[in-house]
Each structure stands twice: as structure tokens, then as C-alpha cells.
Design a protein around this motif. Structure first.
Motif, PDB file in Angstrom:
ATOM      1  N   TYR A 143       0.884  -1.213   0.022  1.00 39.52           N
ATOM      2  CA  TYR A 143      -0.037  -0.111  -0.191  1.00 39.52           C
ATOM      3  C   TYR A 143       0.912   1.179  -0.143  1.00 39.52           C
ATOM      4  CZ  TYR A 143      -3.624   3.467   1.131  1.00 39.52           C
ATOM      5  OH  TYR A 143      -4.435   4.518   1.133  1.00 39.52           O
ATOM      6  N   LEU A 172      -3.469   0.432  -3.590  1.00 38.42           N
ATOM      7  CA  LEU A 172      -3.097  -0.974  -3.139  1.00 38.42           C
ATOM      8  C   LEU A 172      -2.652  -1.616  -4.216  1.00 38.42           C
ATOM      9  CD1 LEU A 172      -3.160  -2.882  -0.573  1.00 38.42           C
ATOM     10  CD2 LEU A 172      -5.469  -3.721  -1.529  1.00 38.42           C
ATOM     11  N   ASN A 176      -2.590   0.389   5.501  1.00 39.83           N
ATOM     12  CA  ASN A 176      -2.856   1.826   5.287  1.00 39.83           C
ATOM     13  C   ASN A 176      -2.917   2.672   6.528  1.00 39.83           C
ATOM     14  OD1 ASN A 176      -4.334   4.366   4.756  1.00 39.83           O
ATOM     15  ND2 ASN A 176      -6.003   3.345   3.766  1.00 39.83           N
ATOM     16  N   TYR A 218      -4.811  -4.589   4.916  1.00 45.27           N
ATOM     17  CA  TYR A 218      -5.167  -5.511   3.824  1.00 45.27           C
ATOM     18  C   TYR A 218      -4.782  -6.674   3.954  1.00 45.27           C
ATOM     19  CZ  TYR A 218      -6.575  -0.856   2.173  1.00 45.27           C
ATOM     20  OH  TYR A 218      -7.276   0.540   2.191  1.00 45.27           O
ATOM     21  N   SER A 272      -4.508 -10.427   1.943  1.00 41.79           N
ATOM     22  CA  SER A 272      -4.727 -11.256   0.469  1.00 41.79           C
ATOM     23  C   SER A 272      -4.981 -12.610   1.068  1.00 41.79           C
ATOM     24  CB  SER A 272      -3.331 -11.380  -0.150  1.00 41.79           C
ATOM     25  OG  SER A 272      -3.443 -12.098  -1.299  1.00 41.79           O
ATOM     26  N   ILE A 322      -9.738 -10.116  -1.324  1.00 43.48           N
ATOM     27  CA  ILE A 322      -8.879  -9.256  -0.545  1.00 43.48           C
ATOM     28  C   ILE A 322      -9.663  -8.671   0.717  1.00 43.48           C
ATOM     29  CG2 ILE A 322      -7.430  -6.992  -0.501  1.00 43.48           C
ATOM     30  CD1 ILE A 322      -6.142  -9.064  -2.375  1.00 43.48           C
ATOM     31  N   ARG A 323      -9.373  -8.955   1.912  1.00 45.91           N
ATOM     32  CA  ARG A 323     -10.080  -8.533   2.973  1.00 45.91           C
ATOM     33  C   ARG A 323      -9.385  -7.468   3.559  1.00 45.91           C
ATOM     34  NH1 ARG A 323     -11.946 -13.631   4.525  1.00 45.91           N
ATOM     35  NH2 ARG A 323     -13.572 -12.718   5.700  1.00 45.91           N
ATOM     36  N   GLN A 324      -9.997  -6.601   4.394  1.00 45.07           N
ATOM     37  CA  GLN A 324      -9.515  -5.555   5.249  1.00 45.07           C
ATOM     38  C   GLN A 324     -10.006  -5.564   6.573  1.00 45.07           C
ATOM     39  OE1 GLN A 324     -10.844  -2.063   3.096  1.00 45.07           O
ATOM     40  NE2 GLN A 324     -13.242  -2.402   3.599  1.00 45.07           N
ATOM     41  N   LEU A 363     -13.084  -6.415   0.755  1.00 44.68           N
ATOM     42  CA  LEU A 363     -12.880  -5.326  -0.096  1.00 44.68           C
ATOM     43  C   LEU A 363     -13.145  -5.710  -1.572  1.00 44.68           C
ATOM     44  CD1 LEU A 363     -11.733  -2.411  -0.738  1.00 44.68           C
ATOM     45  CD2 LEU A 363      -9.577  -3.387  -0.895  1.00 44.68           C
TER      46      LEU A 363
END
Length: 506
Positions: free
Chosen positions: A192, A197, A476, A483, A485, A492-494, A505
Motif C-alpha cells: 500500500y 493498493l 494503510n 489489507y 490477501s 482481498i479482505r480488510q 474489499l
């Protein structure tokens, strides 16, 4: 050829006593219905590939098998992958199904979680290959990488010797297919920077740039090694990235190359490697003439004059000097082991897969020893941090899923790490445990951070959410978003650090 013919003749004379036991009844098969030496494989020369999907050496031989399959196309030769798991997580058939898809294995594969066939044939190493005759009798066993030509000659000799006993009927295939909603396909490491991203979209052979949507892609999506514009360039399963100014460096893993994407000029060029696997354990060369082996992650040095490379294929850490353009080994003997000490070149690594630099400490996710280790750049020594068996360098089977004191903690094939000041600790992506853990350098303690430890794709509170073999993280800082993977879910999860919530995400 004559040497192999002589061996085959000797083995055939003992045919009845050398029959291979059949595959376990009820075993899970991929890419085909169940097969048997007494039925579908009768009249075939069969090559058994004993592999486990974590193993870099097993990955290295897949292109060799592809070439052999093409060479013997339309001949009575069967290629069978016998998945013989190292880790508990690799015994799960659904996980193997994902690995078959990820590595584009196009021949039948059987799950042998108890290693019954492995044991019956006396197999001792990954990868190993057994050649079986048309009557189900073992003809020979070879192990290791670089045996393509030997296997080709062996199979040709077997075809010649048994020419009157062969069945030309082709095996029916039912290739594994993936149903997914995401535009990503086995995403790997993340980065990021400046509201963007960067995603290693590994099996789509590209880098995806996300900013409230996909705003750019680097790579045509076609696998290969080709320099050019972002839309023309070809990559092959990139796994790691590092950003220095306007230059995005890419660990182009299965091209055995380091590439650089110029974000201003919108072009990709090759910095190291020529697309073929290198077996150099010293280095010292530059450009395409310096062959390398399965680079998995990248990390700039503190002064940005060098780039550290997790060279998974040779079990080493290399460095690329930007001034000279030359790359050479920085740490690692090349022996696959968990050995620490004051001599960096005698240190032993086991498939290092992730790097994170913080305060002159280069943290390393050493996946095959299921440990986190570090290189003290000031003292020029390596030390244990968490997991593994640091007292027995040869023990690469000390894994599990526990938390507590660093070295007493158990991990299972971690593939990513990231030091976060916001959490005052090191995020560990404990990939085969389907969770994230947090290591505190100040206390030496590790705690579970996110994930239930059971594969899944549920959003929710940190310890109630689920992942499936995650392999990358990025942070971030402004919005306090981590974030993740989520590789086998193609997502992609956050993680909102402030709220302690996991959402999806992309």
C-alpha cells in the motif's frame, strides 16, 4: 538407453514380486475419476510424481513434467501425481484441489494423506518419481530436481521394452475448475502506498492496482517473460513486490526473475534472470546473465541502496546492489535447514518466503521450518524469533498452532510478515493455520490476532472471521486499515484496526 533397458529387464524378471500396491480405496482424486493399476493403468507406462504442495522443489519440477507430458502425448504413458503431505493442512483434499488449480496441474492427482504408497515404495524425499510398467510392476525410482532427461530416457526404454504389452487407450480427464466471483486468481503479496493498493494477482500473471476500483494492471495476463508496456509485458505467477520511488520491483517467481515496472513510463523491464531456473548459490552477476531461483519476496535496505531478495528456490537471502546492478548471496549456505549463528553465509534457511525490515532487524518468514527468524544487520548474525526448532537445524517438522512465548509458539508454514508500529508488533500470516498472529518484540509474546484457525471466508470480529491460506498483508496507516490477501478465497479482505472488524474489499 541401453543402461535403462538393462535395468528394466532385471526388474521385469522379478515382476510378480515387484507389483505396486494399488491406490487406497476411497481416496480423493483430482482431474480424473479414480484410477487403478489393475484397470485403467494396465498397459500403460506410469510415472508417479510424489509431491507436496508447499515444497519449492516440487514446484520446480512441474515445468519438467509439463514438457514430458507434451513429449509423450498420444503415447501409452500416464502421469499421476501422488500428493504426499508434509503439513497437516496439506492432507485436506479441498486445499489440495486449490493447489492443483494454482499450479495448473493437468494430469490426475490422488490424495494419499497417510503416505501409504510413499511408504510401500520406500520414498524418502520430495519430489520423487517412480516408473511403473504396464503390468503394475515397479521399474525404478528417481528423486530430486533436474531429472527430466533421465526420466525421458527411462520412459522411452520402457516403451521399447514393453512395446507388445501396451494399451493405447487415452485416460479420460476431468480437469478441476474454479468457480469464483472475484476478478483475482490466487492473489499473493500486497503493498500500500499513496492511496493505492498493489496486488500480486499471481495466477492471472499480473499486478493489479486498486484505488476504489481497479485503476491499472501491470502485465498482459499471459504467462511468460516479455518486457514492454504494461499491456504487453508478460509475467509468471509473481509473488512479491517492493516500491522505490516510481519503480515497482516484482519478484516474478516462476520466471525466476526480478522485474521492474516504471510507474511513470508504464513499462516493464527485467533486472535479473532469463526465465530459466538458476542453480547458482553465490551470484555476482547482473541482468539476464545472472540466473536466480524462485524469488518470493523483496525488501529495500534502510538506505535504499540495495534490495533484499527472499530466494526461496535456493533457501537463501540475496541482495541486489542498485549502483552496480549485481546480485549476490547475503545470507544462507543453500542447505535447507533452520540454522542460526554469527556467520550469515553459514546460516541455513528453509524456503524463506517473506521479509520485513525494522530498526536494522530483517525479519524472515522461514516457511518450511515453520518459523520466524531475523538477521541483525548491525551484528551480522541470525537469530530465532518464533516457532520451529532452533535447537535442531535439521528438524523441519516442528509445527502446530499455539501462542505464547516466541520460540515456544507453533506456526504452520507462515508466508508473510509485516512490522506495524500501530500495533507495536510483527504481524505473522500463519498461512496453513488460516489466521494472523501478532508478535511483540518488547515482550517476546505471540497472540492470535485474526481468524478462527479454520478455513472459511466469513467477515466479522477479528477472532470470529475466517480466511483460507492467506499469504499477504499491507497497511494503510492513515485509515488504520490492514489489507489481507485471502489467497484461496481469491479475495482481498480488510481489517479495521480501530474497530477490530474484518470485511471483504475485493
Amino acid at each position: 538407453l541401453s543402461m535403462y533397458l538393462e535395468q528394466i529387464e532385471k526388474m521385469d524378471a522379478r515382476r510378480e514380486s515387484l507389483l505396486v500396491g494399488d491406490f487406497s480405496h476411497g481416496a480423493r482424486w483430482f482431474n480424473s475419476d479414480p484410477l487403478s493399476f489393475a484397470k485403467e493403468l494396465k498397459g500403460k507406462i506410469t510415472l508417479l510424481d510424489f509431491w507436496t504442495y508447499c515444497c519449492i522443489n516440487c514446484m520446480h519440477v512441474l515445468p519438467e513434467l509439463e514438457r514430458l507430458e507434451a513429449y509423450f502425448k498420444d503415447q501409452p504413458v500416464a502421469f499421476i501425481g501422488v500428493h504426499s503431505a508434509k503439513f497437516t493442512n496439506e492432507r485436506d483434499s479441498e486445499n489440495i484441489s486449490k493447489a492443483v488449480l494454482r499450479y495448473e496441474v493437468a494430469h490426475p492427482v490422488v490424495n494419499d494423506p497417510s503416505l501409504s504408497l510413499w511408504k510401500s515404495l520406500g520414498i524418502r524425499a520430495w519430489p520423487s518419481f517412480a516408473v511403473v510398467g504396464p503390468h503394475g510392476n515397479i521399474l525404478g525410482v528417481l528423486s530430486g530436481e533436474g531429472v527430466e532427461e533421465s526420466l525421458r530416457a527411462f520412459i522411452e526404454a520402457a516403451l521399447l521394452y514393453y512395446r507388445d504389452d501396451l494399451d493405447q487407450t487415452a485416460l479420460p480427464l476431468k480437469l478441476e475448475k474454479e468457480r469464483k466471483k472475484s476478478p483475482l486468481f490466487f492473489p499473493s503479496k500486497l503493498l500500500y502506498s499513496d492511496k493505492r493498493l498493489y496486488i500480486c494477482d499471481a495466477n492471472n500473471n499480473r499486478i493489479v492496482v486498486w484505488q476504489d476500483g481497479i485503476v491499472e494492471t501491470i502485465g498482459s495476463g499471459t504467462r511468460g517473460l516479455f518486457d514492454g508496456s504494461f499491456s504487453e509485458a508478460a509475467l509468471f505467477r509473481p509473488q512479491g513486490i517492493a516500491l522505490l520511488g516510481d519503480k515497482l520491483y516484482i519478484a516474478d517467481t516462476e520466471n525466476h526473475a526480478i522485474r521492474v515496472a516504471d510507474l511513470k513510463e508504464k513499462r516493464v523491464t527485467t533486472v535479473l534472470g532469463d526465465g530459466s531456473q538458476g542453480r547458482d548459490y553465490q551470484g555476482g552477476g547482473a541482468g539476464r546473465s545472472q540466473k536466480i531461483s524462485s524469488p518470493w519476496d523483496l525488501e529495500p535496505s534502510q538506505d535504499r541502496s540495495k534490495l533484499f531478495i527472499a530466494m526461496a528456490g535456493t533457501h537463501q537471502i540475496w541482495q541486489l546492489d542498485f549502483d552496480s546492478g549485481r546480485a549476490s548471496v547475503f545470507s544462507g549456505s543453500g542447505r535447507e535447514e533452520n540454522r542460526n549463528g554469527k556467520n550469515l553465509l553459514k546460516t541455513g534457511w528453509a524456503q524463506p518466503s517473506a521479509l520485513s525490515l525494522h530498526d536494522d532487524m530483517l525479519y524472515v518468514a522461514d516457511s518450511e521450518s515453520s518459523s520466524i527468524r531475523l538477521i541483525d544487520l548491525t551484528r551480522e548474525e541470525s537469530r530465532a524469533v518464533a516457532g520451529g526448532d532452533s535447537l535442531n537445524p535439521a528438524n523441519l517438522f516442528d509445527y502446530g498452532d499455539t501462542v505464547g512465548s516466541g520460540e515456544e509458539t507453533k506456526l504452520q508454514h507462515p508466508l508473510e510478515i509485516l512490522m506495524l508500529d500501530a500495533l507495536q508488533g510483527l504481524i505473522i500470516v500463519d498461512s496453513y493455520n488460516h489466521r494472523l498472529k501478532l508478535f511483540s518484540p518488547s515482550t517476546g509474546q505471540i497472540e492470535n490476532f485474526a481468524g478462527t484457525g479454520v478455513r472459511g471466508s466469513e467477515d466479522g470480529p477479528l477472532l470470529e472471521a475466517s480466511f483460507w491460506e492467506p499469504t499477504g498483508v499491507a497497511f494503510n496507516e492513515k485509515d488504520q486499515i490492514l489489507y489481507v490477501s485471502d489467497t484461496n478465497n481469491h479475495l482481498i479482505r480488510q481489517i479495521d484496526i480501530r474497530k477490530g472488524e474484518v470485511t471483504t474489499l475485493l
